[in-house]
Design a protein around this motif. Structure first.
Motif, short mmCIF file in Angstrom:
data_model
loop_
_atom_site.label_atom_id
_atom_site.label_comp_id
_atom_site.label_asym_id
_atom_site.label_seq_id
_atom_site.Cartn_x
_atom_site.Cartn_y
_atom_site.Cartn_z
N GLN A 17 0.80 -1.22 0.00
CA GLN A 17 0.00 0.00 0.00
C GLN A 17 0.84 1.28 0.00
O GLN A 17 0.56 2.21 -0.74
N ASP A 18 1.89 1.30 0.83
CA ASP A 18 2.69 2.53 0.92
C ASP A 18 3.38 2.84 -0.41
O ASP A 18 3.35 3.97 -0.88
N THR A 21 0.82 3.93 -3.00
CA THR A 21 0.27 5.26 -2.74
C THR A 21 1.26 6.34 -3.14
O THR A 21 0.89 7.37 -3.73
N THR A 22 2.54 6.11 -2.86
CA THR A 22 3.58 7.06 -3.26
C THR A 22 3.60 7.22 -4.78
O THR A 22 3.66 8.34 -5.31
N PHE A 24 1.19 6.58 -6.90
CA PHE A 24 -0.06 7.22 -7.32
C PHE A 24 0.06 8.75 -7.22
O PHE A 24 -0.24 9.47 -8.18
N HIS A 25 0.57 9.24 -6.08
CA HIS A 25 0.70 10.70 -5.90
C HIS A 25 1.73 11.28 -6.85
O HIS A 25 1.54 12.36 -7.42
#
Ligand SMILES: *Cc1c(COP(=O)(O)O)cnc(C)c1O
Length: 368
Positions: A17-18, A21-22, A24-25
């Motif tokens: 997930q981490d 998410t990084t 994605f941003h």
């Protein structure tokens, strides 16, 4: 009791997930959606990993195969031999490229039977499509010999085999080209659909490049009719990050397969796929762990009662068994196989203890 789903989609995301998410941003922060740097980087890394001169991101492996057949010059009505033990997509790609898929039987290794393939060659045969199923490459010496002898286009369905090898040659590096799938449950999975074509043939690469993006050249001209099937840039970024650590993914899968192999090798009622070190010609990556089992449906219910999810590939039917597709052949090995085939959970969300638990439950069912 453990709960071991056949494929744990939520855990597959939660485990990363981490990192996701990084990414994605980062990608969305750059507004980089279509045919951007992340996809080009991934193509370069994938090509280097497979050991080919060209890798091209496409929307999915089905489109990749379709484009490969077109690019390799399949003509309307040309027949293409493929194993019936495959996903319907292998045949659909041939169909949409204008060809006629000719499904044949599988051998004892559950892959394309070279003898059956050779027997199916006729005056209209123009191609052959080995499928590197479950992360195992076919006997490619035999397949290449058939292609050479009969002057056939060889395209590889390597959707399930990124990293698998035959005599140190990688899936996706044979024939005119191969296609990989990045469907979430595949070896290298993205968060939706994705695929790639790999080839050492510059002309094939150029044609696939055009077909996936409206026939457009880098200069902005339109060189011919094309479609829209691009690998999404955001998905490519997720894939590139996982490819960097792909060796660990393969190592985990081979270790889990080794546990099944060791714990179930003496159970006469099941026929296992070859173990990870069974044969120096093969390096298998275990996209799936598909076995043959006596009393398959009872075993499946027993495992379910013990919290273990299993899967019967493609709804339990080979390509030629889907009535609506109009095939009139009988393929006894393949049909018998589908009455006995069962896939155990095997992916990076499983622990070694999970695999032992599954194997113990199978031993228990057969009274061991
Ligand atoms: C998954 C798969 C495909 C299709 O891949 P998509 O990316 O879903 O189009 C084709 N052939 C085989 C053997 C597959 O397992």
């Amino acid at each position: 009791m453990r709960e071991i789903p056949f494929f744990n989609y939520r855990k597959a995301f939660a485990d990363q997930q981490d990192a996701f998410t990084t990414i994605f941003h980062d990608v969305l922060g750059r507004g980089a959606y279509i045919l951007q740097r992340d996809m080009v980087d991934f193509e370069r890394h994938l090509g280097a990993y497979v050991g080919v001169t060209h890798a091209l991101g496409v929307g999915n492996a089905t489109d990749g195969l379709h484009f490969l057949w077109r690019a390799a010059g399949l003509r309307p009505g040309d027949e293409v031999i493929l194993p019936s033990h495959t996903m319907v997509a292998t045949a659909a790609a041939i169909h949409f490229a204008g060809g006629v898929p000719v499904p044949v039987d599988c051998g004892p290794d559950h892959l394309l039977d070279p003898a059956a393939a050779e027997a199916a060659v006729g005056p209209r045969t123009r191609g052959i499509c080995p499928v590197q199923l479950n992360g195992r490459v076919c006997d490619m010496d035999a397949v290449e010999r058939i292609a050479r002898t009969h002057d056939l286009i060889l395209i590889e369905d390597s959707a399930q085999a990124l990293g698998a090898k035959w005599k140190d040659r990688q899936a996706g590096s044979f024939g005119r080209g191969g296609a990989f799938s990045f469907y979430p449950a595949k070896l290298l999975g993205c968060l939706g659909d994705g695929g790639a074509v790999t080839t050492n043939d510059a002309a094939v690469a150029r044609e696939v490049y055009l077909l996936r993006d409206h026939g457009r050249t880098p200069e902005g001209d339109v060189a011919g009719w094309g479609l829209n099937s691009r690998l999404d840039n955001l998905q490519a970024a997720f894939l590139d990050a996982q490819l960097a650590d792909y060796g660990a993914i393969i190592a985990t899968r081979r270790r889990l397969a080794g546990i099944y192999d060791e714990m179930l090798g003496d159970v006469a009622e099941v026929m296992l796929p070859p173990g990870p070190d069974a044969d120096p010609d093969h390096f298998d990556v275990y996209q799936n762990y598909e076995l043959e089992a006596d009393r398959r449906d009872e075993l499946r219910a027993h495992l379910k009662a013990h919290g273990v999810g299993t899967h019967i590939q493609w709804g339990g039917k080979a390509v030629h068994q889907f009535a609506a597709l109009g095939f009139a052949v009988r393929l006894p090995n393949t049909e018998r196989f589908f009455t006995r085939a069962l896939m155990l959970p095997l992916n990076t969300t499983l622990s070694d203890d999970d695999a032992r638990y599954v194997a113990e439950a199978i031993r228990g069912f057969y009274g061991r």
